[in-house]
Design a protein around this motif. Sequence first.
Motif, PDB file in Angstrom:
ATOM      1  N   HIS A 143      -1.658   0.217   0.477  1.00  0.00           N
ATOM      2  CA  HIS A 143      -0.729   1.109   1.171  1.00  0.00           C
ATOM      3  C   HIS A 143      -1.224   1.450   2.569  1.00  0.00           C
ATOM      4  O   HIS A 143      -2.394   1.727   2.765  1.00  0.00           O
ATOM      5  N   ARG A 157       0.845   3.640   4.505  1.00  0.00           N
ATOM      6  CA  ARG A 157       1.539   4.877   4.872  1.00  0.00           C
ATOM      7  C   ARG A 157       1.612   5.785   3.651  1.00  0.00           C
ATOM      8  O   ARG A 157       1.494   5.337   2.515  1.00  0.00           O
ATOM      9  N   ASP A 158       1.815   7.071   3.927  1.00  0.00           N
ATOM     10  CA  ASP A 158       1.893   8.050   2.847  1.00  0.00           C
ATOM     11  C   ASP A 158       2.632   9.268   3.377  1.00  0.00           C
ATOM     12  O   ASP A 158       2.867   9.397   4.581  1.00  0.00           O
ATOM     13  N   TYR A 212       6.935   9.856   6.772  1.00  0.00           N
ATOM     14  CA  TYR A 212       5.720   9.108   6.473  1.00  0.00           C
ATOM     15  C   TYR A 212       4.735   9.158   7.632  1.00  0.00           C
ATOM     16  O   TYR A 212       5.123   9.238   8.791  1.00  0.00           O
ATOM     17  N   VAL A 213       3.461   9.089   7.297  1.00  0.00           N
ATOM     18  CA  VAL A 213       2.392   9.021   8.286  1.00  0.00           C
ATOM     19  C   VAL A 213       1.422   7.918   7.864  1.00  0.00           C
ATOM     20  O   VAL A 213       1.332   7.568   6.685  1.00  0.00           O
ATOM     21  N   VAL A 214       0.717   7.373   8.849  1.00  0.00           N
ATOM     22  CA  VAL A 214      -0.346   6.421   8.566  1.00  0.00           C
ATOM     23  C   VAL A 214      -1.616   7.244   8.354  1.00  0.00           C
ATOM     24  O   VAL A 214      -2.019   7.991   9.243  1.00  0.00           O
ATOM     25  N   SER A 226      -5.501   3.773  10.087  1.00  0.00           N
ATOM     26  CA  SER A 226      -4.984   3.610  11.442  1.00  0.00           C
ATOM     27  C   SER A 226      -5.646   2.439  12.171  1.00  0.00           C
ATOM     28  O   SER A 226      -4.981   1.692  12.889  1.00  0.00           O
ATOM     29  N   VAL A 283      -4.103  -0.801  10.769  1.00  0.00           N
ATOM     30  CA  VAL A 283      -2.741  -1.007  11.272  1.00  0.00           C
ATOM     31  C   VAL A 283      -2.783  -1.523  12.706  1.00  0.00           C
ATOM     32  O   VAL A 283      -2.060  -2.451  13.065  1.00  0.00           O
ATOM     33  N   GLU A 340       6.403  -0.628  -0.852  1.00  0.00           N
ATOM     34  CA  GLU A 340       5.224  -0.673   0.016  1.00  0.00           C
ATOM     35  C   GLU A 340       5.204  -1.940   0.859  1.00  0.00           C
ATOM     36  O   GLU A 340       4.819  -1.917   2.013  1.00  0.00           O
ATOM     37  N   ALA A 353       7.346  -1.226   3.667  1.00  0.00           N
ATOM     38  CA  ALA A 353       6.714  -0.281   4.574  1.00  0.00           C
ATOM     39  C   ALA A 353       5.720  -0.978   5.493  1.00  0.00           C
ATOM     40  O   ALA A 353       5.625  -0.645   6.683  1.00  0.00           O
ATOM     41  N   HIS A 398       5.892  -0.994   9.724  1.00  0.00           N
ATOM     42  CA  HIS A 398       4.831  -0.531  10.609  1.00  0.00           C
ATOM     43  C   HIS A 398       4.371  -1.595  11.581  1.00  0.00           C
ATOM     44  O   HIS A 398       3.763  -1.287  12.593  1.00  0.00           O
TER      45      HIS A 398
END
Length: 95
Positions: free
Chosen positions: A33, A35-36, A54-56, A61, A64, A86, A89, A93
């Motif tokens: 995953h 993001r969350d 959602y945030v990373v 980070s 990503v 996921e 997602a 991103h």
Amino acid sequence: MKKNLVIVESPAKARTLSKILGRGYSLKASMGHIRDLPKSGLGVDIENGFIPKYVVPRNKSKLVKELKEAAKTASTVYLATDPDREGEAISWHLA
């Protein structure tokens, strides 16, 4: 020469596919995953149909950023993530 980039979710899949695909491909793993929902706050916008926010996570980070950089320099990017929320997602991103 630019390589084709294949993004998968697990390092084991990346190792296996790199043996199959050969030198023309670079394989990267998202390590699961990326993001969350935020740890602080509600995580959904209750004013606008409960849309998730959602945030990373901080520990993802750097990964990503690395995936985005690899995608910019690749000739073609193949997203070989799992066919689930996921996997979607991860593609969002990297866009």
